[in-house]
Design a protein around this motif. Structure first.
Motif, short mmCIF file in Angstrom:
data_model
loop_
_atom_site.label_atom_id
_atom_site.label_comp_id
_atom_site.label_asym_id
_atom_site.label_seq_id
_atom_site.Cartn_x
_atom_site.Cartn_y
_atom_site.Cartn_z
N SER A 127 11.10 -24.08 -70.25
CA SER A 127 11.82 -23.49 -71.38
C SER A 127 12.75 -22.36 -70.95
O SER A 127 13.73 -22.06 -71.62
CB SER A 127 10.83 -22.97 -72.42
OG SER A 127 9.99 -21.96 -71.85
N ARG A 128 12.44 -21.74 -69.79
CA ARG A 128 13.30 -20.66 -69.26
C ARG A 128 13.20 -20.60 -67.75
O ARG A 128 12.14 -20.87 -67.16
CB ARG A 128 12.90 -19.31 -69.87
CG ARG A 128 11.44 -18.96 -69.75
CD ARG A 128 11.08 -17.74 -70.58
NE ARG A 128 11.69 -16.56 -70.07
CZ ARG A 128 11.13 -15.76 -69.13
NH1 ARG A 128 9.94 -16.06 -68.62
NH2 ARG A 128 11.76 -14.69 -68.71
N LYS A 129 14.30 -20.26 -67.12
CA LYS A 129 14.35 -20.21 -65.67
C LYS A 129 13.45 -19.11 -65.12
O LYS A 129 12.90 -19.22 -64.00
CB LYS A 129 15.79 -19.97 -65.21
CG LYS A 129 16.03 -20.12 -63.71
CD LYS A 129 17.51 -20.06 -63.38
CE LYS A 129 18.25 -21.24 -63.97
NZ LYS A 129 19.68 -21.26 -63.54
N ASN A 131 10.53 -18.46 -65.67
CA ASN A 131 9.15 -18.89 -65.39
C ASN A 131 8.93 -19.24 -63.92
O ASN A 131 7.80 -19.31 -63.46
CB ASN A 131 8.80 -20.10 -66.26
CG ASN A 131 8.64 -19.74 -67.72
OD1 ASN A 131 8.36 -18.61 -68.07
ND2 ASN A 131 8.86 -20.72 -68.59
N PHE A 132 10.04 -19.48 -63.19
CA PHE A 132 9.92 -19.86 -61.78
C PHE A 132 10.32 -18.74 -60.83
O PHE A 132 10.36 -18.94 -59.62
CB PHE A 132 10.80 -21.10 -61.51
CG PHE A 132 10.43 -22.29 -62.33
CD1 PHE A 132 9.34 -23.08 -62.00
CD2 PHE A 132 11.15 -22.62 -63.47
CE1 PHE A 132 8.98 -24.17 -62.76
CE2 PHE A 132 10.80 -23.72 -64.24
CZ PHE A 132 9.71 -24.49 -63.89
N LEU A 133 10.61 -17.57 -61.38
CA LEU A 133 11.02 -16.44 -60.56
C LEU A 133 9.84 -15.51 -60.28
O LEU A 133 8.86 -15.50 -61.03
CB LEU A 133 12.13 -15.67 -61.28
CG LEU A 133 13.43 -16.45 -61.54
CD1 LEU A 133 14.41 -15.59 -62.32
CD2 LEU A 133 14.04 -16.93 -60.24
N PRO A 134 9.91 -14.74 -59.17
CA PRO A 134 8.84 -13.78 -58.86
C PRO A 134 8.55 -12.85 -60.03
O PRO A 134 9.48 -12.39 -60.70
CB PRO A 134 9.40 -13.02 -57.66
CG PRO A 134 10.34 -13.98 -57.02
CD PRO A 134 10.97 -14.74 -58.15
N GLN A 151 12.49 -23.68 -55.86
CA GLN A 151 13.95 -23.69 -55.95
C GLN A 151 14.45 -24.95 -56.64
O GLN A 151 15.41 -24.93 -57.42
CB GLN A 151 14.57 -23.58 -54.56
CG GLN A 151 16.09 -23.45 -54.56
CD GLN A 151 16.56 -22.26 -55.38
OE1 GLN A 151 16.07 -21.14 -55.21
NE2 GLN A 151 17.53 -22.49 -56.28
N PHE A 152 13.77 -26.08 -56.38
CA PHE A 152 14.12 -27.34 -57.03
C PHE A 152 13.94 -27.22 -58.55
O PHE A 152 14.80 -27.66 -59.32
CB PHE A 152 13.26 -28.46 -56.47
CG PHE A 152 13.42 -29.77 -57.19
CD1 PHE A 152 14.56 -30.53 -57.04
CD2 PHE A 152 12.41 -30.24 -58.03
CE1 PHE A 152 14.70 -31.75 -57.70
CE2 PHE A 152 12.55 -31.44 -58.70
CZ PHE A 152 13.70 -32.20 -58.54
N CYS A 153 12.83 -26.62 -58.95
CA CYS A 153 12.57 -26.44 -60.39
C CYS A 153 13.61 -25.53 -61.03
O CYS A 153 14.05 -25.78 -62.16
CB CYS A 153 11.17 -25.86 -60.59
SG CYS A 153 9.83 -27.00 -60.17
N ILE A 154 14.01 -24.48 -60.30
CA ILE A 154 15.03 -23.57 -60.83
C ILE A 154 16.35 -24.31 -61.02
O ILE A 154 17.06 -24.12 -62.02
CB ILE A 154 15.23 -22.37 -59.87
CG1 ILE A 154 13.98 -21.48 -59.89
CG2 ILE A 154 16.46 -21.57 -60.25
CD1 ILE A 154 13.99 -20.37 -58.87
N THR A 155 16.67 -25.20 -60.09
CA THR A 155 17.93 -25.94 -60.15
C THR A 155 17.97 -26.90 -61.32
O THR A 155 18.98 -27.01 -62.04
CB THR A 155 18.16 -26.72 -58.84
OG1 THR A 155 18.16 -25.80 -57.74
CG2 THR A 155 19.47 -27.49 -58.88
N ILE A 156 16.87 -27.62 -61.54
CA ILE A 156 16.87 -28.66 -62.59
C ILE A 156 16.46 -28.12 -63.96
O ILE A 156 16.58 -28.84 -64.95
CB ILE A 156 15.94 -29.83 -62.21
CG1 ILE A 156 14.46 -29.39 -62.23
CG2 ILE A 156 16.31 -30.41 -60.86
CD1 ILE A 156 13.48 -30.54 -62.12
#
Length: 225
Positions: A127-129, A131-134, A151-156
């Motif tokens: 739902s938001r980028k 969630n995959f950041l530190p 990084q793949f999850c952030i991209t897609i």
């Protein structure tokens, strides 16, 4: 004379009780068809009286009189007349004779539950980028040791979320039409359950609904034999 009046009143009471208890969906359709009242407005409609030439229905603050054309010759004709009126309403409204008034949750089928869970968690995660950041729980507790996958999850993330929402929104529109066809009251609890479940899990909700419809058709047909 008094005996005849008492018998007529007893027959009326039986008809009214039966219609309100077992065929409230038909009562709703009478006024939806004849008076253009929405299913939501008609959700609590109740028959209050019936005579040879008309029946009365209460819908909220409205008192509705539906004339019988032609008048019935006897209250014994009520069943046939009311059934025919419902058939006419079903045809005019584009409804199916099977009414859905229950919800089957995904927990009844392991694969449906698995699909619901995966879809729900995917909605939450993508739902938001952020969630995959530190600093996020997902990153710090699950993905910290998988930088390439992160990084793949952030991209897609924006594309996956948009595609998923679009597909499930389309499926939900189809579910809305199906619920309307089967006389599910707009904004009722059952309506919200099916709509919400469809938006999360998609196709498996249709499988449960179709299974419920088939079961009701089978039950109806068995009573005819």
């Amino acid at each position: 004379m008094a005996s005849t009046e008492a018998q007529d009143q007893a027959a009326k009471d039986r008809i009214i009780k039966h219609m309100n208890a077992d065929h409230q969906d038909s009562v709703r359709r009478y006024i939806e068809h004849g008076f253009g009242i929405s299913s939501y407005t008609a959700r609590n409609a109740q028959m209050t009286d019936i005579d040879l030439d008309r029946m009365k229905i209460v819908c909220g603050s409205r008192r509705i009189v539906i004339p019988f054309q032609p008048p019935m010759k006897s209250l014994r004709d009520a069943r046939e007349r009311l059934v025919q009126m419902d058939k006419d309403a079903l045809q005019a409204l584009g409804r199916d004779s099977i009414t859905i008034n229950t919800f089957i949750p995904p927990t009844v089928h392991p694969l449906h539950l698995a699909n619901f869970s995966v879809c729900f968690l995917t909605y939450l995660a993508f739902s938001r980028k952020g969630n995959f950041l530190p600093g996020s729980l997902l990153h710090d507790y699950l993905l910290v040791n998988f930088p390439r996958f992160t990084q793949f999850c952030i991209t897609i993330q924006p594309f996956l979320f948009l595609i998923m929402v679009s597909i499930h929104a389309f499926e939900t529109m189809l579910m809305l039409k199906k619920l309307q066809r089967h006389s599910v009251v707009l904004f009722s609890r059952v309506w919200w359950y099916w709509v919400g479940s469809c938006f999360v899990e998609g196709i498996t909700s249709f499988k449960r609904l179709d299974g419920l419809i088939r079961a009701k058709v089978k039950e109806r047909d068995s009573k005819r034999h």
